[in-house]
Scaffold this motif. Structure first.
Motif, PDB file in Angstrom:
ATOM      1  N   ALA A 129      12.382 -18.242  -7.583  1.00 20.84           N
ATOM      2  CA  ALA A 129      11.303 -18.262  -8.358  1.00 20.84           C
ATOM      3  C   ALA A 129      10.880 -16.748  -8.754  1.00 20.84           C
ATOM      4  O   ALA A 129       9.916 -16.379  -9.325  1.00 20.84           O
ATOM      5  N   GLY A 130      11.850 -15.714  -8.035  1.00 25.78           N
ATOM      6  CA  GLY A 130      11.369 -14.524  -8.264  1.00 25.78           C
ATOM      7  C   GLY A 130      10.413 -13.767  -7.190  1.00 25.78           C
ATOM      8  O   GLY A 130       9.901 -12.555  -7.369  1.00 25.78           O
ATOM      9  N   VAL A 131       9.948 -14.541  -6.114  1.00 28.77           N
ATOM     10  CA  VAL A 131       9.313 -13.773  -4.994  1.00 28.77           C
ATOM     11  C   VAL A 131      10.307 -13.123  -4.309  1.00 28.77           C
ATOM     12  O   VAL A 131      11.221 -13.319  -3.738  1.00 28.77           O
ATOM     13  N   ARG A 132      10.005 -11.560  -3.833  1.00 32.20           N
ATOM     14  CA  ARG A 132      10.572 -10.822  -3.398  1.00 32.20           C
ATOM     15  C   ARG A 132       9.997 -10.414  -2.060  1.00 32.20           C
ATOM     16  O   ARG A 132      10.645  -9.704  -1.256  1.00 32.20           O
ATOM     17  N   ARG A 133       8.624 -10.686  -1.923  1.00 32.61           N
ATOM     18  CA  ARG A 133       7.959 -10.282  -0.571  1.00 32.61           C
ATOM     19  C   ARG A 133       6.966 -11.163  -0.311  1.00 32.61           C
ATOM     20  O   ARG A 133       6.299 -11.569  -1.284  1.00 32.61           O
ATOM     21  N   ILE A 134       6.635 -11.493   0.841  1.00 30.81           N
ATOM     22  CA  ILE A 134       5.783 -12.217   1.342  1.00 30.81           C
ATOM     23  C   ILE A 134       4.806 -12.054   2.532  1.00 30.81           C
ATOM     24  O   ILE A 134       5.380 -10.691   3.283  1.00 30.81           O
ATOM     25  N   ASN A 135       3.665 -12.405   2.672  1.00 33.16           N
ATOM     26  CA  ASN A 135       2.946 -12.084   4.135  1.00 33.16           C
ATOM     27  C   ASN A 135       2.777 -13.046   4.774  1.00 33.16           C
ATOM     28  O   ASN A 135       2.575 -14.455   4.305  1.00 33.16           O
ATOM     29  N   PHE A 241       2.990   5.189   1.734  1.00 30.77           N
ATOM     30  CA  PHE A 241       3.396   3.927   1.237  1.00 30.77           C
ATOM     31  C   PHE A 241       2.347   3.106   0.954  1.00 30.77           C
ATOM     32  O   PHE A 241       1.290   2.859   1.655  1.00 30.77           O
ATOM     33  N   ARG A 242       2.290   2.434  -0.283  1.00 26.04           N
ATOM     34  CA  ARG A 242       1.252   1.278  -0.641  1.00 26.04           C
ATOM     35  C   ARG A 242       1.690   0.222  -1.248  1.00 26.04           C
ATOM     36  O   ARG A 242       3.178   0.329  -1.953  1.00 26.04           O
ATOM     37  N   THR A 243       1.442  -0.854  -1.187  1.00 29.69           N
ATOM     38  CA  THR A 243       1.843  -2.308  -1.622  1.00 29.69           C
ATOM     39  C   THR A 243       0.954  -2.753  -2.761  1.00 29.69           C
ATOM     40  O   THR A 243       1.102  -3.813  -3.282  1.00 29.69           O
ATOM     41  N   GLY A 244      -0.024  -2.015  -3.088  1.00 33.87           N
ATOM     42  CA  GLY A 244      -1.016  -2.422  -4.050  1.00 33.87           C
ATOM     43  C   GLY A 244      -2.307  -3.156  -3.348  1.00 33.87           C
ATOM     44  O   GLY A 244      -3.541  -3.274  -4.240  1.00 33.87           O
ATOM     45  N   GLY A 245      -2.342  -3.423  -2.084  1.00 41.44           N
ATOM     46  CA  GLY A 245      -3.349  -3.786  -1.449  1.00 41.44           C
ATOM     47  C   GLY A 245      -4.276  -2.923  -0.694  1.00 41.44           C
ATOM     48  O   GLY A 245      -3.885  -1.556  -0.797  1.00 41.44           O
ATOM     49  N   PRO A 246      -4.885  -3.387   0.275  1.00 39.69           N
ATOM     50  CA  PRO A 246      -5.758  -2.251   0.989  1.00 39.69           C
ATOM     51  C   PRO A 246      -5.415  -1.597   2.393  1.00 39.69           C
ATOM     52  O   PRO A 246      -5.987  -0.791   2.800  1.00 39.69           O
ATOM     53  N   ALA A 247      -4.277  -2.044   2.478  1.00 41.71           N
ATOM     54  CA  ALA A 247      -3.514  -1.556   3.811  1.00 41.71           C
ATOM     55  C   ALA A 247      -3.279  -0.009   3.670  1.00 41.71           C
ATOM     56  O   ALA A 247      -2.772   0.524   2.573  1.00 41.71           O
ATOM     57  N   THR A 255      10.360   3.357  16.363  1.00 41.45           N
ATOM     58  CA  THR A 255      11.046   1.981  15.877  1.00 41.45           C
ATOM     59  C   THR A 255      11.152   2.339  14.557  1.00 41.45           C
ATOM     60  O   THR A 255      12.336   1.553  13.831  1.00 41.45           O
ATOM     61  N   GLY A 256      11.032   3.263  13.887  1.00 36.68           N
ATOM     62  CA  GLY A 256      11.281   3.253  12.340  1.00 36.68           C
ATOM     63  C   GLY A 256      10.790   2.711  11.524  1.00 36.68           C
ATOM     64  O   GLY A 256      10.679   2.618  10.113  1.00 36.68           O
ATOM     65  N   GLY A 257       9.734   1.845  12.012  1.00 36.27           N
ATOM     66  CA  GLY A 257       9.049   0.514  11.018  1.00 36.27           C
ATOM     67  C   GLY A 257       7.597   1.066  10.457  1.00 36.27           C
ATOM     68  O   GLY A 257       7.076   1.979  11.020  1.00 36.27           O
ATOM     69  N   ARG A 258       7.106   0.367   9.502  1.00 33.45           N
ATOM     70  CA  ARG A 258       5.756   0.627   9.053  1.00 33.45           C
ATOM     71  C   ARG A 258       4.772  -0.190   9.738  1.00 33.45           C
ATOM     72  O   ARG A 258       4.774  -1.365  10.012  1.00 33.45           O
ATOM     73  N   LEU A 259       3.571   0.305   9.956  1.00 31.05           N
ATOM     74  CA  LEU A 259       2.498  -0.355  10.815  1.00 31.05           C
ATOM     75  C   LEU A 259       1.344   0.032   9.645  1.00 31.05           C
ATOM     76  O   LEU A 259       1.013   1.081   9.443  1.00 31.05           O
ATOM     77  N   GLY A 260       0.602  -1.177   9.213  1.00 28.94           N
ATOM     78  CA  GLY A 260      -0.537  -1.059   8.017  1.00 28.94           C
ATOM     79  C   GLY A 260      -1.727  -1.492   8.922  1.00 28.94           C
ATOM     80  O   GLY A 260      -1.677  -2.185   9.938  1.00 28.94           O
TER      81      GLY A 260
END
Length: 346
Positions: A129-135, A241-247, A255-260
């Motif tokens: 259905a086009g969902v590419r990312r979830i929380n 980096f931003r996702t559109g939300g408040p983080a 780790t090379g990973g992102r932490l919000g």
């Protein structure tokens, strides 16, 4: 419910976009499709919740029409929330309906926030259905503690759901509410788990929403303290980096990973707020932390065209406040906002 392409609500849409009194463009709509949930998380709900009668909820077709009206007004991101959105009957009809806006390019992203309990079942359909990312909300990796925090939840199906989403090609961000004396000693483990699986992790401060039959000062853990502790063990680099939300995000060098970090209490994010929240009854909240709201169900049902609805949306955005006034302390026994997060939408 079989799926047919809904009638377009974008034809003849006004060119004006949604700009609040402080010049912020509203481009992000969070939509609660149900106030019901199969968990009873201790920071979110009372164990003995009273939910809305099903007759009070908007139909899926009405939710599609409302979301499409916001898309016509310039909203570029839709997040489906609850309660737990995947417990709503026939919910995939709504995802498939809204995906047409992804296909036309009017909508940049269709996503959801979930507790993960139903994710193993729906991951493939969501991707289609086009969902590419979830929380996905996971506050602990300890099964017994997970049961205690969620009251009704089991960790194993949630982890299987996360794995199913990963296999389907959906990006996963793990959300964890930082709880004093509960999971504050597990943040390192959550980082290793999330980043080891290729997922982002976001930490969230508990918020004073709704009566939870307890004192939130016993739960509240400022993320400023958490971040200071993390600096003893990890190298944190601020990134844009931003996702559109408040983080607000950092990259962990090891780790090379992102932490919000989502910090409504220690440092609110109101100055750049681009969000409004729609409930499953058609009530629009212009601010998570304020009680002012607009009824969109009445204009929705009053006319087959969207003229009245557009007027109501414009009037609501014209009242969007500058920010919230969240407070947690022992002198203030009542929650800052009486409604539960499950009503507003997570």
């Amino acid at each position: 419910m079989s799926f047919t392409t809904p009638t377009s609500y974008l034809e003849g849409a006004p060119a004006s976009e949604l700009v609040d009194p402080f010049g912020r463009h509203v481009s992000y709509l969070r939509v609660s499709v149900t106030d019901r949930c199969d968990f009873r998380c201790v920071y979110c709900m009372s164990e003995h919740m009273s939910f809305l009668p099903k007759r009070d909820l908007l139909t899926l077709e009405e939710l599609d029409r409302l979301c499409s009206a916001f898309v016509a007004k310039g909203v570029r991101k839709l997040r489906i929330t609850g309660g737990e959105p995947l417990v709503r009957k026939n919910i995939m009809w709504l995802f498939r309906a809204l995906s047409r806006h992804i296909e036309t390019g009017r909508l940049e992203e269709l996503t959801l926030t979930t507790n993960g309990s139903q994710l193993e079942r729906f991951a493939g359909d969501l991707k289609a259905a086009g969902v590419r990312r979830i929380n996905v909300s996971i506050d602990t990796l300890d099964p017994q503690k997970f049961k205690a925090i969620t009251r009704w939840g089991d960790l194993a199906p949630v982890l299987r759901g996360v794995e199913a989403a990963k296999r389907a090609g959906i990006g996963v961000k793990i959300n964890a509410v930082a709880l004093k004396g509960v999971n504050e000693d597990e943040i390192d483990d959550l980082i290793r788990f999330a980043h080891g699986e290729g997922h982002d992790l976001t930490l969230i401060e508990t918020m004073p929403l709704g009566d939870i039959e307890g004192d939130r000062t016993d739960q509240y853990l400022p993320l400023s303290i958490v971040r200071a502790r993390l600096l003893d063990r990890w190298s944190l680099e601020d990134i844009p980096f931003r996702t559109g939300g408040p983080a607000r995000y950092v990259r962990i060098r090891e780790t090379g990973g992102r932490l919000g970090f989502i910090t409504p209490m220690t440092h609110n994010f109101c100055e750049s707020c681009n969000r409004v929240r729609l409930t499953c009854t058609g009530t629009l909240y212009m601010c998570l932390g304020q009680e002012d709201a607009a009824d969109l169900r009445a204009p929705l049902r009053a006319s087959a065209d969207n003229g009245l609805l557009f007027d109501a949306i414009d009037a609501a955005i014209a009242r969007k406040p500058k920010g919230h006034d969240f407070v947690i302390d022992r002198r203030r026994k009542r929650p800052a906002v009486a409604r539960h997060m499950s009503v507003t939408g997570g």
